[in-house]
Design a protein around this motif. Structure first.
Motif, PDB file in Angstrom:
ATOM      1  N   HIS A 105       1.070  -1.132  -0.157  1.00  0.00           N
ATOM      2  CA  HIS A 105       0.004   0.031   0.040  1.00  0.00           C
ATOM      3  C   HIS A 105       0.927   1.326   0.048  1.00  0.00           C
ATOM      4  CE1 HIS A 105      -3.544  -2.320   2.153  1.00  0.00           C
ATOM      5  NE2 HIS A 105      -3.334  -2.662   0.926  1.00  0.00           N
ATOM      6  N   PHE A 106       1.901   1.328   0.731  1.00  0.00           N
ATOM      7  CA  PHE A 106       2.869   2.489   0.878  1.00  0.00           C
ATOM      8  C   PHE A 106       3.641   2.670  -0.449  1.00  0.00           C
ATOM      9  CE2 PHE A 106       1.931   1.274   5.340  1.00  0.00           C
ATOM     10  CZ  PHE A 106       1.616   2.386   5.663  1.00  0.00           C
ATOM     11  N   ALA A 107       3.959   1.703  -0.922  1.00  0.00           N
ATOM     12  CA  ALA A 107       4.624   1.726  -2.420  1.00  0.00           C
ATOM     13  C   ALA A 107       3.302   2.182  -3.460  1.00  0.00           C
ATOM     14  CB  ALA A 107       5.304   0.341  -2.799  1.00  0.00           C
ATOM     15  N   ARG A 108       2.379   1.703  -3.622  1.00  0.00           N
ATOM     16  CA  ARG A 108       1.278   2.068  -4.490  1.00  0.00           C
ATOM     17  C   ARG A 108       1.055   3.479  -4.490  1.00  0.00           C
ATOM     18  NH1 ARG A 108      -3.798  -1.536  -4.190  1.00  0.00           N
ATOM     19  NH2 ARG A 108      -5.400  -0.035  -4.588  1.00  0.00           N
ATOM     20  N   ILE A 162      -1.002  11.685   3.353  1.00  0.00           N
ATOM     21  CA  ILE A 162      -1.502  10.495   4.320  1.00  0.00           C
ATOM     22  C   ILE A 162      -1.209  11.261   5.574  1.00  0.00           C
ATOM     23  CG2 ILE A 162      -0.740   8.770   2.882  1.00  0.00           C
ATOM     24  CD1 ILE A 162       1.553   8.041   5.035  1.00  0.00           C
ATOM     25  N   LYS A 163      -2.073  10.545   6.601  1.00  0.00           N
ATOM     26  CA  LYS A 163      -1.855  10.785   7.853  1.00  0.00           C
ATOM     27  C   LYS A 163      -1.512   9.656   8.757  1.00  0.00           C
ATOM     28  CE  LYS A 163      -5.865  12.441   9.545  1.00  0.00           C
ATOM     29  NZ  LYS A 163      -7.208  12.634  10.034  1.00  0.00           N
ATOM     30  N   VAL A 164      -0.540   9.627   9.375  1.00  0.00           N
ATOM     31  CA  VAL A 164      -0.051   8.657  10.340  1.00  0.00           C
ATOM     32  C   VAL A 164      -0.219   8.724  11.764  1.00  0.00           C
ATOM     33  CG1 VAL A 164       1.496   7.689   8.311  1.00  0.00           C
ATOM     34  CG2 VAL A 164       2.305   9.186  10.166  1.00  0.00           C
ATOM     35  N   VAL A 193       3.264  14.167   2.814  1.00  0.00           N
ATOM     36  CA  VAL A 193       3.187  13.287   1.288  1.00  0.00           C
ATOM     37  C   VAL A 193       3.881  12.142   1.441  1.00  0.00           C
ATOM     38  CG1 VAL A 193       3.584  13.527  -1.139  1.00  0.00           C
ATOM     39  CG2 VAL A 193       2.982  15.607   0.105  1.00  0.00           C
ATOM     40  N   LEU A 194       3.210  11.031   1.184  1.00  0.00           N
ATOM     41  CA  LEU A 194       4.021   9.774   1.323  1.00  0.00           C
ATOM     42  C   LEU A 194       4.958   9.647   0.146  1.00  0.00           C
ATOM     43  CD1 LEU A 194       4.176   6.768   2.286  1.00  0.00           C
ATOM     44  CD2 LEU A 194       2.257   6.324   0.826  1.00  0.00           C
ATOM     45  N   LEU A 195       6.374   9.362   0.423  1.00  0.00           N
ATOM     46  CA  LEU A 195       7.224   9.264  -0.680  1.00  0.00           C
ATOM     47  C   LEU A 195       7.493   7.813  -1.138  1.00  0.00           C
ATOM     48  CD1 LEU A 195      10.027  11.645   0.918  1.00  0.00           C
ATOM     49  CD2 LEU A 195       8.239  11.985  -0.879  1.00  0.00           C
ATOM     50  N   GLY A 196       6.909   6.926  -0.068  1.00  0.00           N
ATOM     51  CA  GLY A 196       6.965   5.588  -0.834  1.00  0.00           C
ATOM     52  C   GLY A 196       7.631   4.800   0.354  1.00  0.00           C
ATOM     53  N   LEU A 233       8.228   9.905   4.530  1.00  0.00           N
ATOM     54  CA  LEU A 233       6.980  10.953   4.551  1.00  0.00           C
ATOM     55  C   LEU A 233       7.882  12.152   4.448  1.00  0.00           C
ATOM     56  CD1 LEU A 233       3.911  11.362   5.055  1.00  0.00           C
ATOM     57  CD2 LEU A 233       4.627  11.311   7.447  1.00  0.00           C
ATOM     58  N   GLU A 234       7.316  13.079   3.774  1.00  0.00           N
ATOM     59  CA  GLU A 234       7.674  14.339   3.650  1.00  0.00           C
ATOM     60  C   GLU A 234       6.713  15.248   4.562  1.00  0.00           C
ATOM     61  OE1 GLU A 234       9.995  17.755   2.807  1.00  0.00           O
ATOM     62  OE2 GLU A 234      10.488  15.939   2.007  1.00  0.00           O
ATOM     63  N   ALA A 235       6.942  15.723   5.718  1.00  0.00           N
ATOM     64  CA  ALA A 235       6.269  16.348   6.605  1.00  0.00           C
ATOM     65  C   ALA A 235       7.083  17.419   7.443  1.00  0.00           C
ATOM     66  CB  ALA A 235       5.473  15.438   7.274  1.00  0.00           C
ATOM     67  N   GLU A 236       6.336  18.666   7.339  1.00  0.00           N
ATOM     68  CA  GLU A 236       6.949  19.642   8.367  1.00  0.00           C
ATOM     69  C   GLU A 236       8.207  19.914   7.835  1.00  0.00           C
ATOM     70  OE1 GLU A 236       6.622  18.099  12.353  1.00  0.00           O
ATOM     71  OE2 GLU A 236       4.649  17.996  12.173  1.00  0.00           O
ATOM     72  N   GLY A 237       8.482  20.230   6.314  1.00  0.00           N
ATOM     73  CA  GLY A 237       9.602  20.639   5.878  1.00  0.00           C
ATOM     74  C   GLY A 237      10.686  19.597   5.840  1.00  0.00           C
ATOM     75  N   ARG A 238      10.756  18.335   6.214  1.00  0.00           N
ATOM     76  CA  ARG A 238      11.729  17.563   6.238  1.00  0.00           C
ATOM     77  C   ARG A 238      11.127  16.034   5.720  1.00  0.00           C
ATOM     78  NH1 ARG A 238      12.772  15.309  12.386  1.00  0.00           N
ATOM     79  NH2 ARG A 238      13.306  13.543  11.156  1.00  0.00           N
ATOM     80  N   THR A 239      12.002  15.079   5.335  1.00  0.00           N
ATOM     81  CA  THR A 239      11.838  13.825   5.210  1.00  0.00           C
ATOM     82  C   THR A 239      11.889  12.822   6.563  1.00  0.00           C
ATOM     83  OG1 THR A 239      12.704  14.169   2.954  1.00  0.00           O
ATOM     84  CG2 THR A 239      12.283  11.812   3.805  1.00  0.00           C
ATOM     85  N   TRP A 240      10.803  12.122   6.845  1.00  0.00           N
ATOM     86  CA  TRP A 240      10.918  11.167   7.800  1.00  0.00           C
ATOM     87  C   TRP A 240      11.098  10.022   7.390  1.00  0.00           C
ATOM     88  CZ3 TRP A 240       9.382  13.080  13.326  1.00  0.00           C
ATOM     89  CH2 TRP A 240       9.380  14.259  13.049  1.00  0.00           C
ATOM     90  N   ASP A 241      11.876   9.012   7.993  1.00  0.00           N
ATOM     91  CA  ASP A 241      11.910   7.701   7.759  1.00  0.00           C
ATOM     92  C   ASP A 241      11.295   6.954   9.047  1.00  0.00           C
ATOM     93  OD1 ASP A 241      12.887   7.769   5.479  1.00  0.00           O
ATOM     94  OD2 ASP A 241      15.120   7.865   5.901  1.00  0.00           O
ATOM     95  N   LEU A 242      10.052   6.467   9.106  1.00  0.00           N
ATOM     96  CA  LEU A 242       9.115   5.864   9.995  1.00  0.00           C
ATOM     97  C   LEU A 242       9.209   4.236   9.673  1.00  0.00           C
ATOM     98  CD1 LEU A 242       6.355   8.361   9.828  1.00  0.00           C
ATOM     99  CD2 LEU A 242       8.374   8.553  11.356  1.00  0.00           C
TER     100      LEU A 242
END
Length: 163
Positions: A92-95, A101-103, A118-121, A134-143
């Motif tokens: 789902h996260f790739a597609r 999105i909201k996590v 924005v979901l980057l994949g 995830l691109e959020a709050e001006g940065r990329t998050w790896d969750l």
């Protein structure tokens, strides 16, 4: 949502996918008085109708009666995922890369449990564990995928109104 490897998820997948539907997710929650609800979310390239839900419910009900994976009484509900579709499985996260999105995280990461962006994949971290980018709050998050309690698409209502 039930984990990807749960008995309920695997059982639902064995019924839903051969019928030509996508299993989006499985929820099981307790209600008062010892009863519970088992909710199955399905999708299809042409959308999901009430007839589709009824058909899947009938097939799944028979298998659940035989397999008996849940103790006690429960109500079975089969539904479409809706516009705010849950994202459960890695695919789902790739597609849905590029979508908003909201996590919600099971535990705080850098003081945060909720993020929208924005979901980057899907990527992989050291050790090969899957991470949601995830691109959020001006940065990329790896969750870490395993750290997500829930994830849902944020509907683009303007696009939905003008297909």
């Amino acid at each position: 949502m039930q984990p990807v490897d749960s008995t309920l998820t695997q059982l639902a997948r064995r019924v839903v996918e051969p019928m030509g539907y996508e299993l989006v997710g499985v929820e099981h929650f307790q209600r008062g008085g010892g009863a519970s609800t088992l909710r199955i979310y399905i999708d299809h390239a042409n959308g999901v109708t009430l007839d589709d839900c009824t058909l899947v419910s009938h097939q799944l009900s028979g298998v659940l009666d035989v397999e008996d994976p849940l103790p006690g009484h429960y109500d079975l509900e089969v539904s479409s995922p809706g516009l705010d579709r849950p994202l459960v499985f890695a695919e789902h996260f790739a597609r849905f890369a590029g979508q908003r999105i909201k996590v919600r995280l099971a535990e705080k990461v850098e003081g945060r449990r909720n993020l929208e962006g924005v979901l980057l994949g899907l990527g992989s971290a050291t050790g090969g564990n899957a991470v949601v980018r995830l691109e959020a709050e001006g940065r990329t998050w790896d969750l870490p995928l395993a750290a997500l309690e829930s994830a849902r698409l944020i509907p683009d209502l303007a696009a939905a109104a003008h297909p």
